[in-house]
Design an enzyme around this catalytic site. Structure first.
Site, PDB file in Angstrom:
ATOM      1  N   THR A  45       0.821  -1.333  -0.008  1.00 51.57           N
ATOM      2  CA  THR A  45       0.094  -0.075   0.026  1.00 51.57           C
ATOM      3  C   THR A  45       0.872   1.349   0.018  1.00 51.57           C
ATOM      4  OG1 THR A  45      -1.996  -1.201   1.072  1.00 51.57           O
ATOM      5  CG2 THR A  45      -1.640   1.221   1.334  1.00 51.57           C
ATOM      6  N   ASP A 117       1.413  -6.365  -4.647  1.00 52.71           N
ATOM      7  CA  ASP A 117       0.370  -6.467  -3.300  1.00 52.71           C
ATOM      8  C   ASP A 117       0.847  -7.675  -2.585  1.00 52.71           C
ATOM      9  OD1 ASP A 117      -1.737  -7.044  -1.679  1.00 52.71           O
ATOM     10  OD2 ASP A 117      -2.899  -5.810  -2.471  1.00 52.71           O
ATOM     11  N   SER A 118       1.115  -7.757  -1.303  1.00 44.83           N
ATOM     12  CA  SER A 118       1.878  -8.572  -0.625  1.00 44.83           C
ATOM     13  C   SER A 118       1.020  -9.808  -0.601  1.00 44.83           C
ATOM     14  CB  SER A 118       2.405  -8.308   0.556  1.00 44.83           C
ATOM     15  OG  SER A 118       1.343  -8.288   1.596  1.00 44.83           O
ATOM     16  N   THR A 149       1.452  -4.636   4.180  1.00 43.89           N
ATOM     17  CA  THR A 149       1.294  -5.309   5.296  1.00 43.89           C
ATOM     18  C   THR A 149       0.459  -6.868   5.563  1.00 43.89           C
ATOM     19  OG1 THR A 149      -0.703  -4.130   5.607  1.00 43.89           O
ATOM     20  CG2 THR A 149       1.108  -2.855   6.358  1.00 43.89           C
ATOM     21  N   ASP A 150      -0.227  -7.092   4.437  1.00 43.73           N
ATOM     22  CA  ASP A 150      -0.909  -8.230   4.604  1.00 43.73           C
ATOM     23  C   ASP A 150       0.156  -9.504   4.968  1.00 43.73           C
ATOM     24  OD1 ASP A 150      -3.095  -6.989   4.215  1.00 43.73           O
ATOM     25  OD2 ASP A 150      -3.380  -7.454   2.187  1.00 43.73           O
TER      26      ASP A 150
HETATM   27  N1  ASN Z   1      -3.132  -5.241   0.567  1.00 43.58           N
HETATM   28  C1  ASN Z   1      -2.039  -4.527   0.979  1.00 43.58           C
HETATM   29  C2  ASN Z   1      -0.477  -5.353   0.766  1.00 43.58           C
HETATM   30  O1  ASN Z   1      -0.077  -6.131   1.634  1.00 43.58           O
HETATM   31  C3  ASN Z   1      -2.134  -4.048   2.449  1.00 43.58           C
HETATM   32  C4  ASN Z   1      -1.202  -3.051   2.849  1.00 43.58           C
HETATM   33  O2  ASN Z   1       0.100  -3.011   2.443  1.00 43.58           O
HETATM   34  N2  ASN Z   1      -1.628  -2.398   3.916  1.00 43.58           N
HETATM   35  O3  ASN Z   1       0.107  -5.240   0.063  1.00 43.58           O
END
Ligand code: ASN
Length: 590
Positions: A45, A117-118, A149-150
């Site tokens: 993100t 996207d993770s 973050t995922d």
């Molecule tokens: N979907 C995003 C990811 O993990 C979530 C994030 O980074 N806040 O790439």
């Protein structure tokens, strides 16, 4: 305006404790020290922009955007010091404003392609990140990995195992809101990560989020909405970045090795997580445990319990462990450890399940994948490694008596003298005394004294008033046994004293050839900036017929072919001075 003409660019400006801003070679200067950090953008993100299908990462946008944020790029400094020209770098390299510790953190943003996207990450992406770290390890002081973050907790756990014999700081970070939005957490997370990676040697794979630095293999994502998205339920943070950056040095994990950094990228993908729930069917468990599965994290209730009134279920688990499937028991609870207090927990040991202590499921999965990917290990060796603490991912119950601070006669004596008695005061006494005592012990080669200090919890990597660590002192003295012991206790070869000297530089200066070899084996190296005038120094040694001095530089990895200020080589100088033996030596190693 400041005079930037004197600025010395140093590849390593840190000691394991807070470092002092002085250059490595030449006269001490009060100019800021420049350190280099590599930022590896993998996606997430933090660098996403809205698309018709929702937020998605955008390539080749981040460095340009960061260059327009004053807290993340000091344009005036870059221009006035001719940074780009001086360092031969491109515009994907930026510089932070001067830090409180008088450091200039110069960071280069590199991107993996494609940005992800993770949620789309796989073990092969972990491998690409690890490879990038390996390729850039020597040229940088620290590393920041931008990541979604995922699955950040999975990647942080995996990298903690993949990075073997780590000696530098690696920090994963990201954000809940894109950095391009007005109100976001990306800026603060990136800034905090850069300040820590650029100024402190915390030789771990860490995760920084919302003012806290955590051990990467201890975290789990706990919130989808709050900026405070991560928790490390079984280990307090390694550092907090609020008014000041406070490092909890006692908690820092060190590699305890004399081996060089390398990455292990062969992760085994035949692993899985199986969460027990009331009424789980035999068929579901049997189907899950089928070949090619080789490793399972069994997520059990409470302190590691599974139903002991379900022989069908236990038979499936036993059949899998009989087929050499490795099964690690981790609790579904956020905090705490599996233990053997209930019959419903003990029964799992009887069917071959390995207790996973207080590991997070993410760390346990990564550990299985790492160990199963290691070639040449027997089943017993793999089971043993799973029960051991490899990277600080679990607390292992200590068997036998650990000497505590209160047991130490020496500290007790001093404490009495100073009339202190509470734990905090005793620790303060210990921490104040350890650097001086450890340096004195290193000087006289007293390994037993170092062992005693270590067993009291003293940090053998901390520097004295001049930032000199016991490893610096032992390197000067040529005390191989002490150097060995300190490295095995996790002393960092990258520590710099207030004069900017590393233990390797000290060992070369005092021609401690065996120490040089051992430090090199452990990964010690000079940066190109440290060796700026090295050709002239080599020619001076050749002029003086100083074969031992030249041998020391050669052993430390420096080429003896370099030219002095007047363009002459050491070989030429030795020949013209008639130092036949020196000339022969230089020739033989060139
Ligand atoms: N979907 C995003 C990811 O993990 C979530 C994030 O980074 N806040 O790439």
């Amino acid at each position: 305006m400041a005079d930037f003409g004197q600025i010395r660019v140093l590849g390593r400006a840190l000691s394991s404790a807070e470092s002092s801003p002085l250059p490595a070679i030449g006269a001490p200067s009060r100019s800021p020290i420049e350190v280099r950090v590599l930022v590896v953008n993998t996606g997430g993100t933090i660098g996403m922009v809205p698309h018709s299908e929702g937020l998605a990462p955008e390539a080749k946008k981040l460095a340009g955007a960061l260059s327009k944020i004053p807290i993340l790029h000091d344009v005036a400094y870059a221009t006035e010091t001719k940074m780009y020209h001086r360092l031969g770098i491109g515009y994907d390299t930026l510089v932070l404003p001067l830090s409180k510790e008088n450091k200039r953190i110069i960071y280069t943003v590199t991107e993996l392609s494609p940005l992800l996207d993770s949620a789309n990450m796989t073990p092969s992406d972990w491998g690409r990140i690890a490879q990038c770290l390996q390729e850039n390890y020597q040229q940088h002081d620290g590393f920041v990995i931008l990541h979604g973050t995922d699955t950040m907790a999975y990647t942080a756990s995996a990298l903690s195992f993949m990075c073997e014999n780590l000696g530098k700081t690696i920090i994963l970070t990201g954000s809940q809101v894109p950095i391009y939005e007005l109100m976001n957490d990306g800026r603060a997370n990136l800034l905090g990560s850069l300040l820590i990676a650029g100024q402190f040697v915390i030789p771990e794979v860490c995760l920084y989020f919302y003012h806290k630095l955590y051990r990467g293999n201890r975290v789990t994502k706990v919130d989808t909405e709050s900026f405070n998205a991560f928790s490390s339920p079984n280990l307090p943070p390694l550092a907090t970045a609020e008014v000041d950056i406070a490092i909890n040095w006692e908690a820092v994990w060190r590699a305890n090795t004399t081996k060089k950094f390398e990455v292990h990228t062969n992760m085994n993908s035949n692993v899985g997580l199986l969460r027990i729930f009331p009424g789980i069917t035999t068929e579901a468990v049997r189907a899950f445990l089928q070949s090619p599965l080789e490793g399972v994290v069994l997520e059990t209730y409470g302190s590691g319990n599974a139903p002991n009134n379900r022989p069908d279920l236990l038979a499936e688990i036993k059949a899998a462990t009989d087929r050499d499937v490795l099964i690690l028991n981790c609790t579904q609870c956020l905090r705490g450890s599996v233990s053997l207090i209930y019959a419903t927990g003990k029964i799992l040991i009887d069917v071959g399940v390995i207790p996973g202590g207080d590991m997070t499921p993410e760390a346990a999965l990564a550990k299985l994948s790492y160990i199963l990917g290691k070639p040449g290990l027997s089943l017993n060796e793999k089971r043993k490694m799973l029960s051991e603490n490899l990277r600080g991912e679990m607390n292992v119950m200590l068997i036998g008596n650990r000497i505590t601070l209160k047991d130490s006669k020496f500290i007790q004596g001093i404490a009495k003298f100073l009339s202190v008695s509470c734990k905090e005061e005793l620790e303060a006494v210990r921490d104040a005394l350890t650097p001086a005592l450890a340096c004195a012990a290193a000087k006289i080669g007293d390994v037993d004294a170092l062992k005693a200090l270590q067993s009291m919890g003293g940090n053998l990597s901390s520097g004295d008033y001049d930032g000199r660590t016991p490893l610096h002192v032992a390197a000067c003295e040529g005390n191989l046994e002490v150097v060995h012991y300190l490295l095995e206790c996790g002393a960092t070869v990258y520590a710099k004293d207030r004069f900017g000297a590393t233990p390797l530089m000290n060992a070369v200066k005092f021609r401690r050839l065996e120490v040089i070899s051992l430090l090199r084996k452990t990964g010690a190296h000079f940066t190109s900036q440290e060796l700026m005038n090295i050709g002239t120094e080599l020619c001076r040694l050749a002029f003086n017929g100083d074969i031992e001095g030249l041998r020391a530089w050669h052993l430390s990895g420096v080429s003896l072919k370099q030219h002095g200020y007047d363009g002459k080589t050491p070989l030429y100088v030795a020949k013209t001075k008639g130092h036949v033996d020196v000339a022969a030596f230089v020739k033989s190693v060139s």
